[in-house]
Motif scaffolding. Structure first.
Motif, PDB file in Angstrom:
ATOM      1  N   SER A 461      64.357   5.025  35.589  1.00  0.00           N
ATOM      2  CA  SER A 461      65.098   4.704  35.868  1.00  0.00           C
ATOM      3  C   SER A 461      66.835   4.824  35.824  1.00  0.00           C
ATOM      4  N   SER A 470      71.757  -1.931  45.940  1.00  0.00           N
ATOM      5  CA  SER A 470      70.478  -2.231  44.433  1.00  0.00           C
ATOM      6  C   SER A 470      69.308  -2.650  44.681  1.00  0.00           C
ATOM      7  N   LEU A 471      68.388  -1.967  43.692  1.00  0.00           N
ATOM      8  CA  LEU A 471      66.873  -2.335  44.142  1.00  0.00           C
ATOM      9  C   LEU A 471      66.054  -3.537  44.369  1.00  0.00           C
ATOM     10  N   TRP A 529      61.743  -4.858  33.846  1.00  0.00           N
ATOM     11  CA  TRP A 529      62.439  -5.344  35.277  1.00  0.00           C
ATOM     12  C   TRP A 529      63.264  -5.276  35.082  1.00  0.00           C
ATOM     13  N   SER A 530      64.377  -4.520  35.144  1.00  0.00           N
ATOM     14  CA  SER A 530      66.144  -4.621  35.496  1.00  0.00           C
ATOM     15  C   SER A 530      66.866  -3.945  36.204  1.00  0.00           C
ATOM     16  N   ILE A 531      67.211  -5.102  36.745  1.00  0.00           N
ATOM     17  CA  ILE A 531      68.547  -4.281  37.985  1.00  0.00           C
ATOM     18  C   ILE A 531      69.641  -5.821  37.587  1.00  0.00           C
ATOM     19  N   SER A 532      70.662  -4.219  37.377  1.00  0.00           N
ATOM     20  CA  SER A 532      72.177  -4.786  37.083  1.00  0.00           C
ATOM     21  C   SER A 532      72.645  -4.046  37.334  1.00  0.00           C
ATOM     22  N   SER A 535      72.087  -0.366  39.193  1.00  0.00           N
ATOM     23  CA  SER A 535      71.190   0.074  37.806  1.00  0.00           C
ATOM     24  C   SER A 535      70.219  -0.614  37.588  1.00  0.00           C
ATOM     25  N   PHE A 536      69.031   0.531  37.298  1.00  0.00           N
ATOM     26  CA  PHE A 536      68.008  -0.689  37.487  1.00  0.00           C
ATOM     27  C   PHE A 536      66.846   0.176  36.002  1.00  0.00           C
ATOM     28  N   ALA A 557      65.735   0.902  48.237  1.00  0.00           N
ATOM     29  CA  ALA A 557      67.292  -0.019  47.685  1.00  0.00           C
ATOM     30  C   ALA A 557      67.419  -0.525  48.711  1.00  0.00           C
TER      31      ALA A 557
END
Length: 586
Positions: A461, A470-471, A529-532, A535-536, A557
């Protein structure tokens, strides 16, 4: 280093942090029991630590007050990841009264877990999410090459009074036996568990002491290498529970020193060292008292410092002339010293070593946490003067940039790539041979949890340092060492040579959540799987679909640098790798 006091330990101790880290990464998808087991084990550990390290303070404060504060701290921290009222099952038998009280206070709805009877097992419907990745030749997703020449419920109740009475007698008898064995000493607990078979009175986490010592995973500068005076001394280690930070001891050439930074994963000593030979000793222990130590040696070389300065100047001169931003020296030298030293000691020149292992594998093994491209150079001379090494190394880099047609301009494209922003440089030499290693690094992420694999699960992370990026993709490549261990001895250059370039290997799989999938290759579904924005946080179960070999997990990315490569405009024009994590699967 100032050790924790009792208040600091209660507020955030390593035993609880270990559970929180795992909870954050896995979200405990396997259910209540794993969560309660780990919490129970951690509670037992922290009570033991308080009883041995903070006993006087705890007695002055009062044990009831200490337990209440620990309970509130657990509630506060776990509630960030999980609704504590939703935790219903746990193993509550065989615990000490203190731990039982704390577990039940943290999870107010918890009940003792009961095993299913045979009828319930037949009726129960379970779901499995095992994922297998199969390497296929994808259309539209070719393996990315890096051409640098030379160079990854309770049981059903019986209504009978007799059955209830019998069950009560059995439970009383088992508890009595358990209490007797518990008071008789821990060595009899495994015997009890074996006799009772599937009846779990003593969770393994609490009845079996932690006897596994910490493991050292990386030492910098590498053992037997030459390093710059400004190099940081770093030792990395792994521990299945937590490190007792107050146990860390370090000495250099027999003189005790205080590390400038200590964490649960590594220690660092930063100081300018004079030219000479250094031997470093580090010892530490986990919270259960299991200790480990390591000793290694290296040289601080003023000539090597000049080599690095000369090579960096040559690279940046060419980058600026091409309209590219200059690169900076990496804060910590990772694998360049080892690579140069290994080639010299074993008299070969190749991106793959004599075992067929590719260079990124060593970058990861020595602690590299970004994406890296390796460039290597070699020189043979009948009489190589040490004073001439810096200028000879600079000439090698000059040829990589301006006379690289024989390597299909792979060195030039890497050294001038605008997506590379750091560089690691090292060299090894003797009276006749000079081996130069230049690793170009894409350091575009601030890691909150660097890439790692634990219990077969990959975690990472962080926050991207690229504006509005972003990723985008996570790809898995496979490299078979047996395909890259053929060498030919060059009698003119007095060295064994292998291939003229290297790649991460064949594309084996991609990681993406539902409803998306990769066409033509196996799709691995992530656990997290958290992409904001920038941030990931991602995690997924690792597999070895192609058998034994080196797997590289490449994290991609969106490229938002708005800078085009002067000679290869399509190079990383859409996406760039921010991390390449290579591991050997046996």
């Amino acid at each position: 280093m100032i050790p924790m006091n009792l208040n600091q330990f209660i507020d955030g101790n390593p035993a609880r942090q270990y559970v929180l880290d795992f909870l954050r990464d896995s979200m405990w998808s396997s259910g209540d029991l794993p969560l309660v087991r780990k919490v129970t084990s951690a509670m037992w550990d922290e009570l033991q630590i308080i009883n041995t390290t903070y006993k006087t303070e705890a007695e002055a404060l009062g044990w009831d007050s200490v337990k209440l504060r620990l309970i509130n701290a657990w509630k506060r921290d776990i509630s960030r990841f999980r609704d504590i009222n939703s935790v219903l099952n746990g193993e509550l038998m065989g615990l000490s009264p203190d731990v039982t009280q704390m577990v039940q206070s943290v999870f107010p709805s918890i009940k003792h877990y009961g095993k299913l009877n045979s009828a319930q097992v037949r009726d129960q419907v379970t779901a499995s999410t095992d994922v297998t990745a199969i390497p296929l030749s994808p259309e539209g997703l070719p393996a990315r090459n890096q051409n640098h020449t030379g160079g990854y419920p309770a049981p059903k109740k019986d209504g009978s009074n007799r059955s209830r009475a019998t069950a009560a007698i059995v439970v009383i008898a088992l508890v009595a036996i358990a209490a007797t064995l518990y008071l008789s000493g821990p060595t009899l607990l495994p015997l009890l568990n074996e006799l009772l078979g599937s009846i779990s009175l003593f969770p393994v986490q609490n009845s079996t002491p932690d006897t596994t010592p910490p493991l050292f995973t990386g030492l910098f500068p590498a053992n037997g290498s030459s390093a710059l005076p400004s190099s940081a001394i770093v030792a990395r280690y792994a521990e299945d529970r937590s490190i007792n930070l107050s146990s860390v001891a370090m000495s250099i050439n027999g003189t005790p020193v205080i590390p400038t930074r200590i964490t649960q994963n590594e220690l660092e000593y930063q100081a300018s060292l004079d030219q000479g030979h250094y031997t470093v000793f580090v010892s530490l222990a986990d919270t259960s008292g299991n200790s480990a130590n390591v000793t290694w040696s290296f040289d601080i070389s003023s000539i090597l410092e000049v080599v690095a300065d000369q090579v960096l100047e040559e690279i940046n001169s060419a980058r600026v002339a091409s309209g590219m931003p200059p690169v900076a020296m990496a804060d910590v030298s990772v694998a360049t010293a080892y690579r140069s030293q290994d080639m010299m000691e074993n008299s070969y020149f190749n991106h793959y070593d004599l075992n067929g292992y590719l260079a990124p594998y060593y970058y990861t093994s020595f602690g590299g946490i970004y994406a890296m491209e390796e460039n290597i150079g070699y020189l043979y001379s009948a009489n190589l003067n040490p004073e001439d090494v810096p200028s000879r190394a600079r000439n090698l880099v000059h040829d990589m940039i301006y006379d690289d047609a024989s390597s299909n301009w792979g060195h030039r494209d890497s050294l001038l790539d605008p997506t590379n922003n750091f560089v690691d440089i090292s060299a090894a030499w003797n009276g006749n041979q000079l081996f130069l290693t230049v690793q170009m690094i894409k350091q575009w992420v601030n890691w909150t949890s660097p890439p790692r694999i634990e219990n077969g699960i990959f975690f990472c992370s962080g926050r991207l340092l690229l504006a509005n990026s972003s990723l985008k993709d996570i790809l898995v490549y496979f490299s078979d060492p047996s395909d890259h261990n053929s060498f030919t001895y060059d009698s003119r250059l007095h060295v064994s040579e292998g291939e003229s370039s290297y790649s991460l290997g064949d594309l084996a799989a991609g990681v993406i959540p539902l409803p998306y999938y990769y066409q033509g290759i196996e799709t691995i579904r992530p656990i997290t799987w958290s992409i904001s924005g920038n941030s990931f946080s991602v995690s997924f179960r690792t597999v070895a679909p192609s058998g034994s070999g080196i797997y590289t997990i490449s994290i991609m990315a969106k490229n938002t640098l708005n800078q085009t490569h002067p000679y290869d405009p399509s190079r990383y024009s859409d996406e760039l790798p921010i991390a390449e994590y290579s591991v050997l699967s046996p």
